[in-house]
Write an enzyme that holds these catalytic residues in place. Structure first.
Site, PDB file in Angstrom:
ATOM      1  N   HIS A   1      40.312  35.503  31.506  1.00 63.05           N
ATOM      2  CA  HIS A   1      40.742  34.182  31.964  1.00 63.05           C
ATOM      3  C   HIS A   1      40.900  33.237  30.771  1.00 63.05           C
ATOM      4  CE1 HIS A   1      40.269  31.074  35.468  1.00 63.05           C
ATOM      5  NE2 HIS A   1      41.488  31.117  34.973  1.00 63.05           N
TER       6      HIS A   1
ATOM      7  N   GLU B   1      36.780  39.512  39.568  1.00 63.67           N
ATOM      8  CA  GLU B   1      35.628  38.672  39.255  1.00 63.67           C
ATOM      9  C   GLU B   1      34.400  39.568  39.095  1.00 63.67           C
ATOM     10  OE1 GLU B   1      35.025  35.468  38.753  1.00 63.67           O
ATOM     11  OE2 GLU B   1      36.693  34.310  39.621  1.00 63.67           O
TER      12      GLU B   1
END
Length: 276
Positions: free
Chosen positions: A153, A106
């Site tokens: 993602h 992330e």
């Protein structure tokens, strides 16, 4: 009460067995590899404090978090040997639920805002990318993750995710030999042909599925197909991510699915030939 005593006795027995277990590790199976086949990159859509709060909560987790501080740092949040809850419902090529076979990163980034002029994505400071790149190289080297398996993602969940978005500098990863990238001359040549005759939607769906996306082969430019085209454009043609099939998108897709990578010395090949 009797059940309680039985449970206590069983626990003591199992604890005793664990403490005396003797495993001979003289031999090791030759045929083995890393649990991690994929590396998935995300953005947090939050500031650092909120990102840490969310990623240490009950709903989501990730292996690494790259901060947006003046001196960005890497937070290790889940050991690579364990599954982190970062991918959700996902699919790439023949693999589903990629959380079990991937390492997640992330990046602290606000994501996007919707304005009257359209959606505006936040950039990634170069100093943040300079911290991220060595982390990616380290993960790839240790786990032997193939260039086509370093993903966003939005690649593995294009119907519900946009991260890391069109501002993420995928080309820097390509220049470092980490991901596949289309040859610009080949794209230019094929684009000229596609300007004269654009392939039909069935062609786009077939090629996108061949590239790796999960996509129903409907032959229609439905919402799902537009989302996948947009996800593809975010990575390889971020100047226009409207999800519409066009000659440039077709040319890039055709090169990626029918030509070898233009990486002269991919990263994994580099480290394979580096003297120990």
């Amino acid at each position: 009460m009797k059940k309680l005593f039985t449970l206590i006795a069983m626990t003591a027995f199992l604890t005793g067995c664990a403490s005396t277990l003797n495993i001979d590790r003289t031999y090791s199976g030759k045929m083995q590899d890393s649990r991690a086949r994929f590396l998935v990159i995300h953005y947090t859509v939050s500031n650092l404090q909120r990102s840490i709060q969310l990623l240490t909560g009950d709903n989501v987790s990730v292996h690494y978090l790259v901060s947006d501080e003046d001196q960005p740092r890497i937070y290790g949040m889940v050991d690579e040997s364990k599954r982190a809850w970062h991918a959700g419902k996902s699919e790439w090529k023949d693999y589903k639920s990629l959380g079990a076979s991937s390492i997640g990163i992330e990046i602290v980034n606000p994501g996007y805002i919707d304005t009257p002029a359209g959606r505006v994505y936040a950039p990634f400071p170069q100093k943040q990318i300079d911290v991220l790149m060595p982390l990616i190289k380290d993960i790839v080297a240790r786990n032997q993750i193939a260039p086509e398996n370093i993903l966003g993602h939005s690649d593995i969940a294009p119907q519900r995710k946009q991260d890391p978005g069109p501002m993420f500098p995928w080309k820097q990863l390509a220049d470092a030999g980490l991901i596949i990238w289309p040859n610009a001359d080949q794209v230019k040549a094929r684009q000229a042909a596609f300007e004269n005759q654009l392939p039909d939607i069935a062609w786009f769906q077939k090629k996108l599925h061949e590239h790796g996306f999960a996509l129903p082969q409907t032959g229609e430019l439905d919402a799902a197909t537009k989302n996948v085209i947009s996800a593809f454009q975010m990575k390889y043609r971020p100047s226009n991510i409207d999800g519409k099939p066009d000659a440039e998108t077709a040319a890039i897709l055709d090169v990626l699915t029918s030509s070898p990578s233009t990486l002269v010395t991919p990263f994994l090949e580099q480290i394979a030939h580096t003297p120990k």
